[in-house]
Each structure stands twice: as C-alpha cells, then as structure tokens.
Design a protein around this motif. Sequence first.
Motif, PDB file in Angstrom:
ATOM      1  N   TYR A  62       1.592   6.599  -6.824  1.00 18.81           N
ATOM      2  CA  TYR A  62       0.426   7.335  -7.290  1.00 18.81           C
ATOM      3  C   TYR A  62       0.613   8.829  -7.050  1.00 18.81           C
ATOM      4  O   TYR A  62       0.296   9.649  -7.913  1.00 18.81           O
ATOM      5  N   ALA A  63       1.119   9.196  -5.903  1.00 17.06           N
ATOM      6  CA  ALA A  63       1.314  10.612  -5.573  1.00 17.06           C
ATOM      7  C   ALA A  63       2.412  11.215  -6.445  1.00 17.06           C
ATOM      8  O   ALA A  63       2.373  12.398  -6.764  1.00 17.06           O
ATOM      9  N   LYS A  64       3.379  10.430  -6.844  1.00 14.16           N
ATOM     10  CA  LYS A  64       4.505  10.926  -7.629  1.00 14.16           C
ATOM     11  C   LYS A  64       4.158  11.050  -9.111  1.00 14.16           C
ATOM     12  O   LYS A  64       4.740  11.864  -9.815  1.00 14.16           O
ATOM     13  N   SER A  65       3.187  10.267  -9.598  1.00 14.92           N
ATOM     14  CA  SER A  65       2.933  10.208 -11.028  1.00 14.92           C
ATOM     15  C   SER A  65       2.195  11.419 -11.578  1.00 14.92           C
ATOM     16  O   SER A  65       2.336  11.739 -12.742  1.00 14.92           O
ATOM     17  N   GLY A  66       1.413  12.102 -10.767  1.00 18.93           N
ATOM     18  CA  GLY A  66       0.628  13.220 -11.267  1.00 18.93           C
ATOM     19  C   GLY A  66       1.467  14.457 -11.511  1.00 18.93           C
ATOM     20  O   GLY A  66       2.541  14.644 -10.942  1.00 18.93           O
ATOM     21  N   ALA A  67       0.970  15.327 -12.388  1.00 20.07           N
ATOM     22  CA  ALA A  67       1.664  16.586 -12.662  1.00 20.07           C
ATOM     23  C   ALA A  67       1.623  17.491 -11.439  1.00 20.07           C
ATOM     24  O   ALA A  67       2.606  18.147 -11.098  1.00 20.07           O
ATOM     25  N   ASN A  68       0.480  17.530 -10.782  1.00 20.44           N
ATOM     26  CA  ASN A  68       0.347  18.287  -9.534  1.00 20.44           C
ATOM     27  C   ASN A  68       0.479  17.313  -8.379  1.00 20.44           C
ATOM     28  O   ASN A  68      -0.512  16.873  -7.809  1.00 20.44           O
ATOM     29  N   GLN A  69       1.692  16.948  -8.058  1.00 22.37           N
ATOM     30  CA  GLN A  69       1.877  15.942  -7.026  1.00 22.37           C
ATOM     31  C   GLN A  69       1.534  16.502  -5.660  1.00 22.37           C
ATOM     32  O   GLN A  69       1.880  17.631  -5.338  1.00 22.37           O
ATOM     33  N   ASN A  70       0.843  15.683  -4.894  1.00 22.23           N
ATOM     34  CA  ASN A  70       0.457  16.067  -3.550  1.00 22.23           C
ATOM     35  C   ASN A  70       1.519  15.544  -2.588  1.00 22.23           C
ATOM     36  O   ASN A  70       1.686  14.338  -2.432  1.00 22.23           O
ATOM     37  N   GLN A  71       2.215  16.431  -1.959  1.00 20.65           N
ATOM     38  CA  GLN A  71       3.332  16.040  -1.096  1.00 20.65           C
ATOM     39  C   GLN A  71       2.865  15.296   0.155  1.00 20.65           C
ATOM     40  O   GLN A  71       3.565  14.417   0.635  1.00 20.65           O
ATOM     41  N   TYR A  72       1.684  15.632   0.656  1.00 21.97           N
ATOM     42  CA  TYR A  72       1.189  14.968   1.859  1.00 21.97           C
ATOM     43  C   TYR A  72       0.857  13.499   1.581  1.00 21.97           C
ATOM     44  O   TYR A  72       1.148  12.626   2.395  1.00 21.97           O
ATOM     45  N   ILE A  73       0.277  13.208   0.433  1.00 20.20           N
ATOM     46  CA  ILE A  73      -0.014  11.818   0.074  1.00 20.20           C
ATOM     47  C   ILE A  73       1.284  11.057  -0.135  1.00 20.20           C
ATOM     48  O   ILE A  73       1.411   9.899   0.267  1.00 20.20           O
ATOM     49  N   LEU A  74       2.271  11.694  -0.739  1.00 21.96           N
ATOM     50  CA  LEU A  74       3.584  11.062  -0.927  1.00 21.96           C
ATOM     51  C   LEU A  74       4.218  10.730   0.418  1.00 21.96           C
ATOM     52  O   LEU A  74       4.753   9.628   0.614  1.00 21.96           O
ATOM     53  N   ILE A  75       4.135  11.636   1.363  1.00 20.36           N
ATOM     54  CA  ILE A  75       4.704  11.408   2.702  1.00 20.36           C
ATOM     55  C   ILE A  75       3.981  10.264   3.402  1.00 20.36           C
ATOM     56  O   ILE A  75       4.616   9.407   4.029  1.00 20.36           O
ATOM     57  N   ILE A 109       0.841  -1.205   0.000  1.00 18.79           N
ATOM     58  CA  ILE A 109       0.000   0.000   0.000  1.00 18.79           C
ATOM     59  C   ILE A 109       0.873   1.250   0.000  1.00 18.79           C
ATOM     60  O   ILE A 109       0.604   2.209  -0.737  1.00 18.79           O
ATOM     61  N   GLY A 110       1.928   1.265   0.800  1.00 20.03           N
ATOM     62  CA  GLY A 110       2.822   2.415   0.845  1.00 20.03           C
ATOM     63  C   GLY A 110       3.499   2.670  -0.482  1.00 20.03           C
ATOM     64  O   GLY A 110       3.592   3.817  -0.941  1.00 20.03           O
ATOM     65  N   ALA A 111       3.952   1.616  -1.143  1.00 17.70           N
ATOM     66  CA  ALA A 111       4.599   1.771  -2.451  1.00 17.70           C
ATOM     67  C   ALA A 111       3.596   2.257  -3.487  1.00 17.70           C
ATOM     68  O   ALA A 111       3.899   3.141  -4.299  1.00 17.70           O
ATOM     69  N   PHE A 112       2.389   1.708  -3.460  1.00 17.67           N
ATOM     70  CA  PHE A 112       1.362   2.122  -4.415  1.00 17.67           C
ATOM     71  C   PHE A 112       0.973   3.580  -4.216  1.00 17.67           C
ATOM     72  O   PHE A 112       0.891   4.340  -5.180  1.00 17.67           O
ATOM     73  N   VAL A 113       0.762   3.983  -2.981  1.00 16.47           N
ATOM     74  CA  VAL A 113       0.383   5.369  -2.690  1.00 16.47           C
ATOM     75  C   VAL A 113       1.514   6.320  -3.066  1.00 16.47           C
ATOM     76  O   VAL A 113       1.279   7.390  -3.637  1.00 16.47           O
ATOM     77  N   PHE A 137       3.981   4.600   5.341  1.00 16.45           N
ATOM     78  CA  PHE A 137       3.471   3.225   5.335  1.00 16.45           C
ATOM     79  C   PHE A 137       4.540   2.247   4.866  1.00 16.45           C
ATOM     80  O   PHE A 137       4.710   1.174   5.441  1.00 16.45           O
ATOM     81  N   LEU A 138       5.253   2.623   3.821  1.00 15.34           N
ATOM     82  CA  LEU A 138       6.311   1.775   3.289  1.00 15.34           C
ATOM     83  C   LEU A 138       7.398   1.532   4.336  1.00 15.34           C
ATOM     84  O   LEU A 138       7.793   0.387   4.592  1.00 15.34           O
ATOM     85  N   MET A 139       7.864   2.574   4.973  1.00 15.37           N
ATOM     86  CA  MET A 139       8.925   2.444   5.980  1.00 15.37           C
ATOM     87  C   MET A 139       8.442   1.705   7.222  1.00 15.37           C
ATOM     88  O   MET A 139       9.203   0.950   7.840  1.00 15.37           O
TER      89      MET A 139
END
Length: 64
Positions: free
Chosen positions: A18-31, A11-15, A36-38
């Motif tokens: 997903y957050a990194k792929s968009g042009a307007n990346q949302n930093q909070y979703i990436l964090i 789930i952490g890797a997928f999120v 979750f990944l860590m």
Amino acid sequence: MKYLNYFLIVIGAFVAMYAKSGANQNQYILIIGIVFLMLGVYRISRRIPSKQDNDDITEEDTLN
C-alpha cells in the motif's frame, strides 16, 4: 500464537504494498510494513530446527 506470525506477515506485506503503490509514497509507512513482515518471518524461522545441528549430533555419536 503461530497465527500471529502469519498475521504479521500478511499485514506487513499489505502495508508495504500500500505504501509503495501511491505516487507520493510515505517512507515511514513502508518501513513499518517491512518491519512487521520481517518480524513475522523471524518468529516463524526461529521455530524451525536447524538441519546443521542434527547432522553435527549424529557425526559426534558415530565417532564415539
């Protein structure tokens, strides 16, 4: 319980992807994805015994 760790990693890797792929990346979703990944990686690595601890015990036993 170990499947929860793998689930957190996936789930952490997928999120994070997903957050990194968009042009307007949302930093909070990436964090949140990275957290979750860590968390999953930490919980798995916590259960793996240290090789260093095993070597120290055998060296002490041979010295006595």
